[in-house]
Design an enzyme around this catalytic site. Structure first.
Site, PDB file in Angstrom:
ATOM      1  N   ASP A   1      23.812  14.591  -5.897  1.00 29.46           N
ATOM      2  CA  ASP A   1      23.859  15.622  -6.307  1.00 29.46           C
ATOM      3  C   ASP A   1      24.319  15.234  -7.824  1.00 29.46           C
ATOM      4  O   ASP A   1      25.403  15.409  -7.906  1.00 29.46           O
ATOM      5  CB  ASP A   1      23.662  16.746  -6.150  1.00 29.46           C
ATOM      6  CG  ASP A   1      22.286  17.607  -5.070  1.00 29.46           C
ATOM      7  OD1 ASP A   1      22.111  16.698  -3.791  1.00 29.46           O
ATOM      8  OD2 ASP A   1      22.782  18.631  -4.470  1.00 29.46           O
TER       9      ASP A   1
ATOM     10  N   LYS B   1      16.139  19.471  -8.793  1.00 31.76           N
ATOM     11  CA  LYS B   1      16.746  20.593  -7.994  1.00 31.76           C
ATOM     12  C   LYS B   1      17.164  21.846  -8.713  1.00 31.76           C
ATOM     13  O   LYS B   1      17.603  21.358 -10.127  1.00 31.76           O
ATOM     14  CB  LYS B   1      18.873  20.036  -7.891  1.00 31.76           C
ATOM     15  CG  LYS B   1      19.404  20.593  -7.173  1.00 31.76           C
ATOM     16  CD  LYS B   1      20.691  20.421  -6.505  1.00 31.76           C
ATOM     17  CE  LYS B   1      21.509  21.459  -6.336  1.00 31.76           C
ATOM     18  NZ  LYS B   1      23.385  20.682  -5.713  1.00 31.76           N
TER      19      LYS B   1
ATOM     20  N   LYS C   1      14.726  21.395  -4.678  1.00 32.43           N
ATOM     21  CA  LYS C   1      15.913  22.112  -3.491  1.00 32.43           C
ATOM     22  C   LYS C   1      16.607  23.235  -4.481  1.00 32.43           C
ATOM     23  O   LYS C   1      17.104  22.888  -6.284  1.00 32.43           O
ATOM     24  CB  LYS C   1      17.346  21.693  -3.651  1.00 32.43           C
ATOM     25  CG  LYS C   1      18.397  21.763  -3.357  1.00 32.43           C
ATOM     26  CD  LYS C   1      19.329  20.506  -3.319  1.00 32.43           C
ATOM     27  CE  LYS C   1      20.398  21.426  -2.595  1.00 32.43           C
ATOM     28  NZ  LYS C   1      21.926  20.750  -2.565  1.00 32.43           N
TER      29      LYS C   1
END
Lengths: 296, 328
Positions: free
Chosen positions: B165, B228, B264
Site C-alpha cells: 500500500d 485506495k 479499497k
C-alpha cells in the site's frame, strides 16, 4: 375562539437523548377512565438494542464515579422531580385513576424514595462489604461492585412510585439501566425521563423505553450484553411468560430478580408504599474480595 | 478480463500510458491536458446518489451474505507507532480464527501492517492463504525522497509482503506536477515485482471530487492494481461519495483499457451498516464483477468486530456484545 390542542407524541429516552422509536410506531395512551391522554412512542427490539449500547457506554463513567457523587446526583433527581410535582400529580392521577390528593401522596413518596436511595449510595458498602478475618498477614476486604447493565421491566400499575422504586436502587450502586416502562401508563415515565435529563444524570445511565412489555422483554432477557434483569414488570403484563424470560437470561448467566408471587404462584405487583429494604440494592451488586499484604 | 498483477517495469508503464493518452512523449503537459479533460464531478448529484444508495434495506439472508462477503474483504489493519510483535501476532491469530465460537466464519483477505512487521505477520499467517499487506513509501505522509520510498517498498517485498500500500505525493499532485506522481507510482510498481500495488490517494487531502477522479485515473494509468482512499490518519477518511467517484473511475477504466482495477476504502468504516452501504454501491456503480476480495477491500480494524457481532446475532437470534469478540 377556542384554542387548538397541542397534540403530543412523547419520545423515548435513550443515551441522554429523546428519540423517536426506530420503528416509527406510536400508540395512544388512555387514562384510567378511558379518555385519550397523549401518544407515546412504541419502542421496538432495535430501540432496546440501541439502549443497551448507550447503557454499556455510560457504565464506565457511572460505576467509576464516587458513591458520594452518585448520591448527590440522585438527590438532585429528587429535587427536580419535586419541582415538577404538579405535572406528576396530573399524570399519575389520570393514568392510575387517583384523586389529586391520593396522587400527591404517591408523588411525595416517590421523592422520598429517591432521597432514601440517594442516602444509601455511600453506605451500602459498609453494610454489604466486610473486612474478613483470615489466617495470615493479610487484609481481606469484600466490597460490593455494580453488576453492569441491568434490564428493568418496570411495574405495570404503579407508574411513578413503582418506577422510581425499581430504577433508583439499580443506579444507586453504580449500574446503568435499560428500563421498559409500564405499557398502559407510560406518561409519568416519559416525564421522569425529562427529570433525569435535567438533573446531572449522565446520558445513558437510565434509558426509558415505552413499549409493549411482551414484545421487547424477550430481546432484553436474551441480550448477551445485559448483565442482569429485573422481572418486576411481568406482573399484570399481557401475554408474557416470565419463566421463558428467566431461561433466556440464563444463556449468559444474567442475574435475575424474580417477580413477587402470590399464594397461587402468579406474579403480583408488590405494595410500593412499604419499606423497600435492601433487597433491590443487594440484587444488582457483585462482591469483590481483595487480599492485601499487611504491613507492620 | 486481463489482470495487471504481473510485474511491470516503469518503461512498460510509461509506454502504455502514451498509448492511452495518444501522445508520443509523456510530459506533464500531456498528463495535465488528459486529466483536466476528464468530465467534472457533479458534487451535489454524487452526494445525493451515494446517500440514496445508502438507504437500501438489506435483511435476513441477503444480510447474512453481505456480512460474510464483507468479512472476506477486510484488510485487517494495525498501523500504530505502538505496534508490537505481540500485537501483530494476535491480529494474525484473529485473522486465522475471527470467531472461535463459530468456525464457519470466513477469514479476512489480508493483514495490513507496517513494513518492519511483515516478517512477523508472514510467519504467523504461514500458508493460510491470508495475504500480508505492507504500507510503504514513507507512509502516511509520503514525504521522503524517491530512493527511500523505493527501498522501503523493496524491503517489504523482500520480507514477503504480498501487497504493497503506497501513498502518492499529494504535494506534487496538488501543485499540478502529475508527471512526478506518475513516475513515482510507476517506479514503486516496478519495485513491487509480483506483489499487488495499492495506491493510496489520501482523498481527505485532495479537497475536491474532481481531484479524486484525476488522482484515480493517474494511479490506474501508472499501474496501480488497487486505488485506495486513505491512510486512515487523516480526517475525513473514506466516505461514500468519494468511493462512488472511484468506483465510477475503475468501471470506466475497464471500458477504456480492458484492465480491471480494485477499490479499497479505508478509515472510518466501523459498522456493519456502513460496510453494507459500500457493498450496495459496489454492485450498483461498478457492477457484480467487483464484489469479491480480489477487487474490493475494506481497510479496517474495528469493523471486523461489529461484523462478528451482527453475525452472532443472526446465528443465535440474540443480540451479542463486546464481551464475545476480542479486544484489539
Amino acid at each position: 375562539m377556542s384554542r387548538l390542542d397541542v397534540r403530543k407524541t412523547y419520545k423515548l429516552y435513550i443515551g441522554g437523548k429523546f428519540t423517536r422509536s426506530e420503528s416509527g410506531r406510536s400508540y395512544a395512551v388512555q387514562s384510567a377512565s378511558g379518555e385519550f391522554l397523549a401518544n407515546a412512542s412504541m419502542g421496538s427490539r432495535k430501540d432496546v438494542r440501541d439502549a443497551v449500547v448507550a447503557a454499556r457506554g455510560a457504565l464506565g463513567g457511572w460505576a467509576g464515579a464516587t458513591a458520594y457523587n452518585r448520591g448527590q446526583v440522585l438527590y438532585r433527581v429528587a429535587e427536580v422531580l419535586e419541582g415538577r410535582r404538579a405535572q406528576f400529580i396530573d399524570e399519575v392521577g389520570a393514568g392510575e385513576g387517583l384523586s389529586a390528593r391520593a396522587a400527591g401522596v404517591v408523588v411525595d413518596a416517590a421523592v422520598d424514595r429517591l432521597v432514601w436511595y440517594a442516602g444509601w449510595t455511600d453506605k451500602i458498602a459498609q453494610v454489604l462489604g466486610n473486612l474478613n478475618p483470615v489466617a495470615g498477614p493479610f487484609f481481606n476486604v469484600s466490597a460490593p461492585e455494580p453488576t453492569g447493565v441491568v434490564g428493568v421491566l418496570a411495574p405495570q400499575r404503579s407508574s411513578l412510585l413503582g418506577l422510581v422504586s425499581v430504577v433508583a436502587p439499580v443506579i444507586a450502586t453504580g449500574n446503568t439501566a435499560v428500563v421498559v416502562t409500564s405499557a398502559a401508563r407510560p406518561l409519568p415515565a416519559v416525564t421522569f425521563g425529562e427529570v433525569l435529563a435535567t438533573s446531572d444524570v449522565p446520558g445513558g445511565v437510565v434509558n426509558l423505553i415505552t413499549a409493549q412489555t411482551a414484545e421487547v422483554a424477550p430481546w432484553l432477557a436474551a441480550h448477551r450484553d445485559v448483565n442482569a434483569i429485573d422481572l418486576t414488570g411481568v406482573a399484570g403484563a399481557d401475554g408474557i411468560d416470565w419463566g421463558a424470560l428467566e431461561v433466556a437470561a440464563a444463556d449468559n448467566v444474567k442475574r435475575v430478580l424474580r417477580p413477587a408471587l402470590d399464594a397461587g404462584g402468579a406474579p403480583v405487583e408488590p405494595d410500593w408504599s412499604a419499606d423497600p429494604g435492601l433487597t433491590r440494592l443487594r440484587a444488582f451488586v457483585e462482591t469483590k474480595t481483595v487480599w492485601h499484604p499487611k504491613g507492620l | 478480463m486481463t489482470v495487471s498483477t504481473a510485474a511491470r517495469t516503469a518503461q512498460d508503464l510509461a509506454a502504455a500510458a502514451k498509448d492511452v493518452l495518444g501522445v508520443s512523449r509523456l510530459t506533464n503537459h500531456a498528463l495535465t491536458t488528459w486529466l483536466h479533460g476528464l468530465p467534472g464531478v457533479d458534487q451535489v448529484g454524487c452526494e445525493a446518489r451515494a446517500a440514496s444508495l445508502g438507504t437500501r434495506s438489506i435483511k435476513t439472508s441477503a444480510k447474512a451474505w453481505a456480512i460474510d462477503t464483507a468479512i472476506g474483504m477486510i484488510d485487517l489493519t494495525t498501523l500504530e507507532g505502538s505496534d508490537t510483535v505481540g500485537k501483530v501476532r494476535s491480529l494474525c491469530a484473529k485473522a486465522l480464527v475471527p470467531d472461535p465460537l463459530d468456525p464457519t466464519t470466513p477469514r479476512p483477505a489480508a493483514v495490513c501492517v507496517y513494513g518492519d512487521m511483515v516478517a512477523t505477520a508472514k510467519e504467523a499467517l504461514a500458508d493460510s492463504g491470508i495475504h500480508v499487506a505492507a504500507v510503504a513509501t514513507a507512509f502516511p505522509s509520503g514525504r521522503a525522497s524517491v530512493p527511500v520510498k523505493l527501498l522501503d517498498t523493496r524491503d517489504a517485498v523482500k520480507a514477503g509482503a504480498d501487497e504493497i500500500d503506497m501513498v502518492i505525493d499529494r504535494g506534487a499532485f496538488l501543485s499540478g506536477d502529475y508527471l512526478t506522481v506518475f513516475n513515482q507510482i510507476a517506479e514503486v510498481k516496478q519495485a513491487c515485482g509480483d506483489a499487488h500495488l495499492k495506491v493510496i490517494m489520501e482523498t481527505g487531502e485532495l479537497v475536491t471530487y474532481d481531484n479524486v477522479r484525476r488522482a484515480s485515473y493517474l494511479s490506474m494509468l501508472a499501474g496501480g492494481d488497487f486505488i485506495k482512499t486513505s491512510t486512515g490518519k487523516v480526517s475525513p477518511a473514506a466516505t461514500l461519495p468519494v468511493t462512488l467517484v472511484m468506483l465510477e473511475a475503475v468501471r470506466d477504466w475497464r471500458e477504456l483499457t480492458g484492465v480491471q482495477v480494485g477499490v479499497k476504502p479505508a478509515g472510518g468504516i466501523r459498522t456493519t451498516k456502513d460496510a453494507i452501504k459500500y457493498l450496495v454501491m459496489v454492485n450498483e456503480i461498478a457492477g457484480e464483477d467487483w464484489l469479491s476480495p480480489e477487487w474490493f477491500r475494506f481497510g479496517a480494524s474495528s469493523l471486523l468486530n461489529d461484523l462478528l457481532l451482527q453475525r452472532q446475532k443472526l446465528t443465535t437470534g440474540a443480540y451479542s456484545g463486546p464481551d464475545y469478540v476480542t479486544i484489539d
